[in-house]
Design a protein around this motif. Structure first.
Motif, PDB file in Angstrom:
ATOM      1  N   GLY A  80       0.724  -1.268   0.126  1.00 19.29           N
ATOM      2  CA  GLY A  80      -0.053   0.005  -0.033  1.00 19.29           C
ATOM      3  C   GLY A  80       0.802   1.385  -0.016  1.00 19.29           C
ATOM      4  N   ALA A 113       1.648   3.271  -2.434  1.00 27.02           N
ATOM      5  CA  ALA A 113       1.241   4.343  -3.379  1.00 27.02           C
ATOM      6  C   ALA A 113      -0.095   5.135  -2.732  1.00 27.02           C
ATOM      7  CB  ALA A 113       1.024   3.858  -4.478  1.00 27.02           C
ATOM      8  N   PHE A 172      -1.794   7.103   0.820  1.00 33.45           N
ATOM      9  CA  PHE A 172      -1.627   8.275   1.595  1.00 33.45           C
ATOM     10  C   PHE A 172      -0.339   8.112   2.524  1.00 33.45           C
ATOM     11  CE2 PHE A 172      -3.379  10.456   5.606  1.00 33.45           C
ATOM     12  CZ  PHE A 172      -2.436  11.450   5.599  1.00 33.45           C
ATOM     13  N   LEU A 214       4.666  -2.782  -2.649  1.00 32.44           N
ATOM     14  CA  LEU A 214       3.799  -3.547  -3.622  1.00 32.44           C
ATOM     15  C   LEU A 214       2.458  -2.647  -3.323  1.00 32.44           C
ATOM     16  CD1 LEU A 214       2.584  -5.975  -4.931  1.00 32.44           C
ATOM     17  CD2 LEU A 214       2.526  -7.278  -2.673  1.00 32.44           C
ATOM     18  N   GLY A 262      -4.686   4.343  -4.958  1.00 34.68           N
ATOM     19  CA  GLY A 262      -3.205   4.375  -5.079  1.00 34.68           C
ATOM     20  C   GLY A 262      -2.996   5.436  -6.292  1.00 34.68           C
ATOM     21  N   ASP A 305      -1.429  -7.423  -6.169  1.00 34.55           N
ATOM     22  CA  ASP A 305      -2.475  -7.479  -5.159  1.00 34.55           C
ATOM     23  C   ASP A 305      -1.862  -8.268  -4.060  1.00 34.55           C
ATOM     24  OD1 ASP A 305      -4.723  -7.984  -3.596  1.00 34.55           O
ATOM     25  OD2 ASP A 305      -5.880  -8.264  -5.483  1.00 34.55           O
ATOM     26  N   PHE A 346       0.362  -1.802   5.090  1.00 29.17           N
ATOM     27  CA  PHE A 346      -0.441  -0.593   4.931  1.00 29.17           C
ATOM     28  C   PHE A 346      -1.652  -0.890   3.855  1.00 29.17           C
ATOM     29  CE2 PHE A 346       3.882   1.557   6.217  1.00 29.17           C
ATOM     30  CZ  PHE A 346       3.212   2.519   7.265  1.00 29.17           C
ATOM     31  N   ALA A 347      -1.431  -1.992   2.942  1.00 28.74           N
ATOM     32  CA  ALA A 347      -2.522  -1.923   2.009  1.00 28.74           C
ATOM     33  C   ALA A 347      -3.789  -2.120   2.541  1.00 28.74           C
ATOM     34  CB  ALA A 347      -2.122  -3.208   0.970  1.00 28.74           C
ATOM     35  N   THR A 358      -9.894   1.702   2.947  1.00 29.58           N
ATOM     36  CA  THR A 358      -9.673   2.541   4.314  1.00 29.58           C
ATOM     37  C   THR A 358     -10.704   3.429   4.434  1.00 29.58           C
ATOM     38  OG1 THR A 358      -8.492   4.122   3.142  1.00 29.58           O
ATOM     39  CG2 THR A 358      -7.191   2.485   3.933  1.00 29.58           C
ATOM     40  N   ILE A 360      -0.653  -2.501  10.065  1.00 34.09           N
ATOM     41  CA  ILE A 360      -0.889  -1.334  10.319  1.00 34.09           C
ATOM     42  C   ILE A 360      -2.571  -1.267  10.535  1.00 34.09           C
ATOM     43  CG2 ILE A 360      -1.232   1.217   9.460  1.00 34.09           C
ATOM     44  CD1 ILE A 360       1.833  -0.023   9.826  1.00 34.09           C
ATOM     45  N   THR A 405      -6.139   0.296  13.272  1.00 31.12           N
ATOM     46  CA  THR A 405      -6.448   1.543  13.352  1.00 31.12           C
ATOM     47  C   THR A 405      -7.218   1.638  14.733  1.00 31.12           C
ATOM     48  OG1 THR A 405      -8.458   2.911  12.612  1.00 31.12           O
ATOM     49  CG2 THR A 405      -8.296   0.550  12.163  1.00 31.12           C
ATOM     50  N   TYR A 419     -15.921  -1.343   7.495  1.00 34.00           N
ATOM     51  CA  TYR A 419     -14.277  -0.962   7.463  1.00 34.00           C
ATOM     52  C   TYR A 419     -13.511  -1.543   8.759  1.00 34.00           C
ATOM     53  CZ  TYR A 419      -9.945   1.579   8.271  1.00 34.00           C
ATOM     54  OH  TYR A 419      -8.839   2.038   8.601  1.00 34.00           O
ATOM     55  N   ASN A 471      -6.940   9.412  13.642  1.00 35.15           N
ATOM     56  CA  ASN A 471      -7.070   9.850  12.180  1.00 35.15           C
ATOM     57  C   ASN A 471      -5.740  10.778  11.904  1.00 35.15           C
ATOM     58  OD1 ASN A 471      -9.823   9.552  13.208  1.00 35.15           O
ATOM     59  ND2 ASN A 471     -10.165  10.527  11.414  1.00 35.15           N
ATOM     60  N   GLN A 499      -3.118  13.083   0.942  1.00 25.22           N
ATOM     61  CA  GLN A 499      -4.356  12.164   1.386  1.00 25.22           C
ATOM     62  C   GLN A 499      -5.379  12.399   0.428  1.00 25.22           C
ATOM     63  OE1 GLN A 499      -6.011  13.081   5.304  1.00 25.22           O
ATOM     64  NE2 GLN A 499      -6.914  11.124   5.598  1.00 25.22           N
ATOM     65  N   LYS A 506     -11.534  11.552   2.181  1.00 23.87           N
ATOM     66  CA  LYS A 506     -11.425  12.003   3.688  1.00 23.87           C
ATOM     67  C   LYS A 506     -11.662  13.545   4.183  1.00 23.87           C
ATOM     68  CE  LYS A 506     -10.208   7.452   3.694  1.00 23.87           C
ATOM     69  NZ  LYS A 506      -9.058   7.171   3.036  1.00 23.87           N
ATOM     70  N   HIS A 544       2.677   9.926  12.342  1.00 22.70           N
ATOM     71  CA  HIS A 544       2.514   8.428  12.266  1.00 22.70           C
ATOM     72  C   HIS A 544       3.673   7.599  11.898  1.00 22.70           C
ATOM     73  CE1 HIS A 544      -0.490   5.055  10.778  1.00 22.70           C
ATOM     74  NE2 HIS A 544       0.273   4.695  11.610  1.00 22.70           N
TER      75      HIS A 544
HETATM   76  P1  NAD Z   1      -5.227   4.724   1.608  1.00 18.38           P
HETATM   77  O1  NAD Z   1      -6.482   4.602   0.951  1.00 18.38           O
HETATM   78  O2  NAD Z   1      -4.987   6.249   1.193  1.00 18.38           O
HETATM   79  O3  NAD Z   1      -4.199   3.715   0.701  1.00 18.38           O
HETATM   80  C1  NAD Z   1      -4.518   2.428   0.762  1.00 18.38           C
HETATM   81  C2  NAD Z   1      -3.330   1.881  -0.331  1.00 18.38           C
HETATM   82  O4  NAD Z   1      -3.421   0.532  -0.486  1.00 18.38           O
HETATM   83  C3  NAD Z   1      -3.583   2.423  -1.977  1.00 18.38           C
HETATM   84  O5  NAD Z   1      -2.269   2.775  -2.430  1.00 18.38           O
HETATM   85  C4  NAD Z   1      -4.181   1.390  -2.675  1.00 18.38           C
HETATM   86  O6  NAD Z   1      -3.891   1.056  -3.996  1.00 18.38           O
HETATM   87  C5  NAD Z   1      -3.403   0.052  -1.846  1.00 18.38           C
HETATM   88  N1  NAD Z   1      -4.209  -1.040  -1.978  1.00 18.38           N
HETATM   89  C6  NAD Z   1      -5.767  -1.560  -1.689  1.00 18.38           C
HETATM   90  N2  NAD Z   1      -5.870  -2.761  -1.896  1.00 18.38           N
HETATM   91  C7  NAD Z   1      -4.818  -3.259  -2.235  1.00 18.38           C
HETATM   92  C8  NAD Z   1      -4.416  -4.648  -2.601  1.00 18.38           C
HETATM   93  N3  NAD Z   1      -5.369  -5.537  -2.649  1.00 18.38           N
HETATM   94  N4  NAD Z   1      -3.164  -4.911  -2.772  1.00 18.38           N
HETATM   95  C9  NAD Z   1      -2.260  -3.977  -2.817  1.00 18.38           C
HETATM   96  N5  NAD Z   1      -2.472  -2.690  -2.497  1.00 18.38           N
HETATM   97  C10 NAD Z   1      -3.709  -2.266  -2.336  1.00 18.38           C
HETATM   98  O7  NAD Z   1      -4.792   4.507   2.803  1.00 18.38           O
HETATM   99  P2  NAD Z   1      -4.246   5.278   4.021  1.00 18.38           P
HETATM  100  O8  NAD Z   1      -5.087   6.144   4.699  1.00 18.38           O
HETATM  101  O9  NAD Z   1      -3.085   5.349   3.694  1.00 18.38           O
HETATM  102  O10 NAD Z   1      -4.214   4.067   5.248  1.00 18.38           O
HETATM  103  C11 NAD Z   1      -3.038   3.059   5.131  1.00 18.38           C
HETATM  104  C12 NAD Z   1      -3.289   2.173   6.232  1.00 18.38           C
HETATM  105  O11 NAD Z   1      -3.371   2.837   7.507  1.00 18.38           O
HETATM  106  C13 NAD Z   1      -4.553   1.500   6.141  1.00 18.38           C
HETATM  107  O12 NAD Z   1      -4.176  -0.240   6.477  1.00 18.38           O
HETATM  108  C14 NAD Z   1      -5.445   1.872   7.155  1.00 18.38           C
HETATM  109  O13 NAD Z   1      -6.253   1.121   7.715  1.00 18.38           O
HETATM  110  C15 NAD Z   1      -4.334   2.566   8.206  1.00 18.38           C
HETATM  111  N6  NAD Z   1      -4.795   3.711   8.953  1.00 18.38           N
HETATM  112  C16 NAD Z   1      -5.161   4.836   8.387  1.00 18.38           C
HETATM  113  C17 NAD Z   1      -5.693   5.852   9.033  1.00 18.38           C
HETATM  114  C18 NAD Z   1      -6.260   7.327   8.520  1.00 18.38           C
HETATM  115  O14 NAD Z   1      -6.395   8.303   9.088  1.00 18.38           O
HETATM  116  N7  NAD Z   1      -5.923   7.373   7.287  1.00 18.38           N
HETATM  117  C19 NAD Z   1      -5.465   5.989  10.539  1.00 18.38           C
HETATM  118  C20 NAD Z   1      -4.985   4.727  11.224  1.00 18.38           C
HETATM  119  C21 NAD Z   1      -4.915   3.731  10.372  1.00 18.38           C
END
Ligand code: NAD
Ligand code: DAU
Length: 337
Positions: free
Chosen positions: A8, A10, A12, A33, A40, A60, A82-83, A86, A124, A126, A151, A180, A186, A190, A223
């Motif tokens: 994940g 690519a 945020f 990956l 992404g 994937d 991280f993937a 979300t 990762i 939440t 979620y 958050n 981002q 969101k 974070h």
């Molecule tokens: P995001 O939605 O911006 O990014 C998710 C990334 O995962 C994308 O690049 C997407 O292409 C990739 N992805 C999705 N499905 C995939 C798959 N099957 N295989 C490979 N890649 C895949 O999410 P984010 O906000 O950067 O969150 C990242 C992680 O942090 C998540 O696990 C989320 O649960 C956790 N998190 C987020 C927050 C927040 O405030 N944004 C807070 C706490 C935890």
């Protein structure tokens, strides 16, 4: 760690994490990956896509063969997962992808990790896995999991799987549960970037319900430093909450954004609430602060100003996103609300 797999990367937080690792931790090779879902974006890799210590692979996490091949070929020592799907609102619209990636995808990574004797698996997660708080108290690592949205239910299921792999097969893991995040790159579904984008375009700002819901905001860089500490310093087996000790009501955050952009409060429009909306999140991060000597470095006003500045300076990034499928998504959530 010499060679790590970031999934994940690519998105945020993943892209901010890799940028930090490559600029602050010289001897680390990062395989990134990412499936490149709607969230992404290769433009999030600006400045490090061609870095010799970074290899981007489009794929994937549910692809067992690919994951196994990557672990072998790059002699991966740790996975930071991280993937994920979300966005809570999307999980209410269409939960299936959340089960596929967040649960089944995590299982694929765990099986590959178990079979290759990894030094560390960092999941990762939440703070949303804990559910919702009343006016008092904070989530600690001992708070029972009580997720309320598709979620957060999918993230909680993944947490249970990670722990089960540790218990059953001795997988060396840590789980992080952060509050958050906000900051550069981002996706504008969101709240913070959505409100910035709408305000910049003089569009209404859709506030769910009374707008008095509370979130505990952390600048994304902080974070990332916390995850690095967990990866490199935490004894295996532990869960770490991460948070900024920075509770804000949604309306207060939105008013700050409007003031900074010199836009009128009349842009605020209260709309129908999110079904099952969690009232309040607040994180007790004292374990990571005491045990791993981590501290957030960026206060909220500074962080929001940096974030707004970034969106102002990167309007092309934003326009490219909102001129694609985004509008269809936006209409499905917000029209007639
Ligand atoms: P995001 O939605 O911006 O990014 C998710 C990334 O995962 C994308 O690049 C997407 O292409 C990739 N992805 C999705 N499905 C995939 C798959 N099957 N295989 C490979 N890649 C895949 O999410 P984010 O906000 O950067 O969150 C990242 C992680 O942090 C998540 O696990 C989320 O649960 C956790 N998190 C987020 C927050 C927040 O405030 N944004 C807070 C706490 C935890
Ligand atoms: O707490 C960590 C979680 O934070 C992460 O696990 C999630 O991946 C991340 O999306 C975030 O979840 P939230 O649901 O808290 O974030 P979101 O930005 O969607 O909403 C923040 C608050 O703003 C929430 O109370 C709902 C409200 N909101 C959101 C949107 C998109 C609005 O009032 N209007 C909106 O248009």
């Amino acid at each position: 760690m010499k060679s790590i797999l970031v999934t994940g990367g690519a998105g945020f937080i993943g892209s901010n994490f890799i940028r930090m690792v490559l600029s602050e931790h010289d001897n680390t090779f990062v395989v990134n990956l990412d499936k490149l879902t709607y969230a992404g974006n290769l433009k999030n890799l600006k400045g490090f896509l061609d870095n010799p210590n970074h290899k981007f692979i489009k794929g994937d996490i549910c692809d067992t063969k690919l994951v196994g091949k990557i672990l072998d070929e790059y002699k991966i020592e740790a996975i930071i997962n991280f993937a994920a799907e979300t966005h809570v609102d999307r999980s209410i619209l269409a939960p299936k992808a959340f089960i596929e990636t967040n649960i089944k995808g995590t299982l694929v990574l765990l099986e590959a990790a178990r079979d290759s004797n990894l030094l560390k698996f960092v999941q990762i997660s939440t703070d949303e896995v804990y559910g919702s708080l009343g006016p008092e108290g904070k989530f600690t690592e001992g708070t029972p999991l009580s997720p309320n949205s598709p979620y957060s239910a999918s993230k909680a299921a993944a947490d249970h799987l990670v722990k089960a792999f540790g218990h059953t097969w001795g997988l060396k893991y840590n789980i992080t549960r952060c509050s958050n995040n906000y900051g550069p790159y981002q996706f504008p579904e969101k709240m913070v970037p959505l409100m910035i984008n709408n305000a910049l375009n003089n569009k209404e700002l859709p506030v769910y319900g009374d707008g008095l819901y509370v979130r505990d905001w952390l600048y994304v860089y902080d974070h990332c430093t916390a995850v690095w500490k967990v990866l490199t310093k935490a004894p295996p087996g532990g869960v770490y909450n991460i948070g900024g000790c920075n509770e804000k009501k949604n309306l207060d955050v939105i008013e700050l954004i409007l003031n900074r952009l010199e836009k009128p409060k009349s842009l605020i429009r209260h709309v129908a609430d999110r079904p099952g909306h969690d009232r309040r999140y607040a994180v007790d991060a004292s374990k990571i602060i005491k045990q791993l000597n981590w501290q957030p470095s960026i206060g909220f006003e500074e962080g929001i100003n940096k974030t707004i500045d970034w969106y102002l300076q990167n309007q092309k990034w934003l326009v490219d996103i909102v001129s694609g499928n985004y509008q269809k998504y936006y209409d499905s959530i917000y029209s007639n609300r």
